[in-house]
Design a protein around this motif. Structure first.
Motif, short mmCIF file in Angstrom:
data_model
loop_
_atom_site.label_atom_id
_atom_site.label_comp_id
_atom_site.label_asym_id
_atom_site.label_seq_id
_atom_site.Cartn_x
_atom_site.Cartn_y
_atom_site.Cartn_z
N LYS A 2 8.71 14.26 -3.71
CA LYS A 2 8.76 15.72 -3.59
C LYS A 2 8.36 16.17 -2.18
O LYS A 2 9.01 17.02 -1.58
N HIS A 3 7.23 15.63 -1.70
CA HIS A 3 6.75 15.95 -0.35
C HIS A 3 6.69 14.64 0.44
O HIS A 3 6.65 13.56 -0.15
N LEU A 4 6.65 14.72 1.76
CA LEU A 4 6.39 13.53 2.57
C LEU A 4 5.04 13.74 3.26
O LEU A 4 4.94 14.46 4.25
N LEU A 5 4.01 13.09 2.71
CA LEU A 5 2.65 13.30 3.21
C LEU A 5 2.08 12.06 3.86
O LEU A 5 1.13 12.13 4.64
N SER A 6 2.66 10.89 3.52
CA SER A 6 2.06 9.62 3.94
C SER A 6 3.14 8.60 4.26
O SER A 6 4.27 8.68 3.77
N GLY A 7 2.74 7.61 5.06
CA GLY A 7 3.65 6.48 5.33
C GLY A 7 3.64 5.46 4.21
O GLY A 7 4.36 4.47 4.26
N ASN A 128 4.34 16.33 6.26
CA ASN A 128 3.18 16.15 7.13
C ASN A 128 3.66 15.74 8.52
O ASN A 128 4.19 14.65 8.71
N ALA A 129 3.45 16.64 9.49
CA ALA A 129 3.86 16.34 10.87
C ALA A 129 2.67 15.89 11.71
O ALA A 129 2.71 15.98 12.94
#
Ligand code: CP
Length: 317
Positions: A2-7, A128-129
């Motif tokens: 859903k989100h991109l927060l982490s590698g 997350n940038a």
């Protein structure tokens, strides 16, 4: 996703994103770069910390996907009047946006943003940038993408980085780039070694799926496939972690002498911005082995893929 927060992605998800970035890379090479995929969608780039590469490439990525892209900077927003991050995020979401790309100086700010939005505006996606010293997942994805292209060229699609030996060198403790790469690259099969002064290796590093050492010259003798030099983050170092920059250069800089001792096949990488003459010499940064500008180019392809994957195909709010 859903989100991109982490590698911390699983192998299949990571390869799928890298393959989507291959499609975007092809678009990037065209004269007319617009795709209609995000027409009618709105993405806010909320940057509360300085950026050249990440901010510009997310803006370009959104625009090439036909999204409406709005830039909000910390210094020009009502945060300066004392508004909290939560109120700022909910205010932006209340306008009907589809995605928010957030850079913030505090570790955990991206996760908090996702939590607040999931509660109140669950259709809004978060990328997350870069949050404090914590994570920078799109940097890790673009690093993997650029390296995969160096190794497999146009036959990269579907491939991982199995057995590729990558040394990440420098200020590991303060580097969100190192952390996201240390999570992503092993999932793609790479063998990662983190190298830095003992004081700049974070506590608990033994639990990561990587090797760590302070002996840079020993790592260089093993001729790694890629060297990722990290910026010395003087702004995040609250005490003296090394006695002097001179000693840092002696132990951990990619100097001209060290570059000459490297095999020609080692790819030299740096996420930027570079402190030339500190962690990397100008000659090393400009050498044929250097993939620094390819990393920048890859940033647009990868960020197009991330925005597309998270936002396209979902019902608009
Ligand atoms: N690598 C990186 O995040 O660069 P910027 O700070 O310029 O975005």
């Amino acid at each position: 996703m859903k989100h991109l927060l982490s590698g911390a992605l699983d192998r299949a998800d990571a390869i799928a994103l890298l393959d989507a970035a291959e499609d975007m890379h092809e678009v990037q090479g065209r004269q007319l770069k617009k795709l209609p995929a995000l027409r009618g969608r709105t993405v806010v780039n909320a940057f509360f910390e300085n950026s050249t590469r990440t901010r510009s490439s997310f803006e370009i990525a959104g625009k090439w996907l036909s999204a409406d892209v709005i830039n909000v900077s910390g210094s020009a927003s009502s945060v300066k009047k004392g508004e909290s991050l939560r109120d700022t995020v909910l205010t932006l979401a209340a306008m009907g946006i589809d995605g928010i790309v957030i850079r913030h100086g505090d570790s955990g700010a991206a996760q908090l943003t996702a939590d607040w939005l999931d509660e109140r505006y669950p259709a809004v996606r978060v990328v997350n940038a870069g949050d404090g010293t914590h994570e920078h997942p799109t940097q890790a994805l673009l690093d993997a993408f650029a390296l995969r292209r160096r190794i497999h060229g146009n036959a990269s699609r579907g491939k991982a980085l199995d057995g590729v030996r990558i040394a990440i060198v420098g200020d590991i403790a303060h580097s969100r780039v190192a952390r996201s790469n240390a999570l992503l690259l092993p999932a793609l099969g790479a063998e990662v070694t983190l190298v830095g002064p003992p004081t700049l290796l974070p506590p608990g590093i033994e639990a990561w799926s990587v090797r760590s050492t302070s002996d840079f010259d020993e790592v260089l003798q093993q001729q790694p496939d890629a060297l990722m030099m990290l910026r010395v983050q003087l702004e995040r170092q609250q005490g003296a972690f090394v006695p002097s920059t001179g000693e840092y250069i002696v132990g951990w800089s990619l100097t001209d002498e060290r570059r000459k001792a490297l095999g020609d096949s080692t790819v030299i990488m740096h996420p930027g911005p570079m402190n030339r003459g500190l962690e990397i010499s100008s000659r090393a940064a400009e050498s044929l082995q250097s993939a620094v500008l390819e990393q920048v180019t890859s940033g647009v392809s990868v960020r197009m893929a991330v925005l597309y994957s998270l936002i396209a195909g979902e019902e608009p709010q």
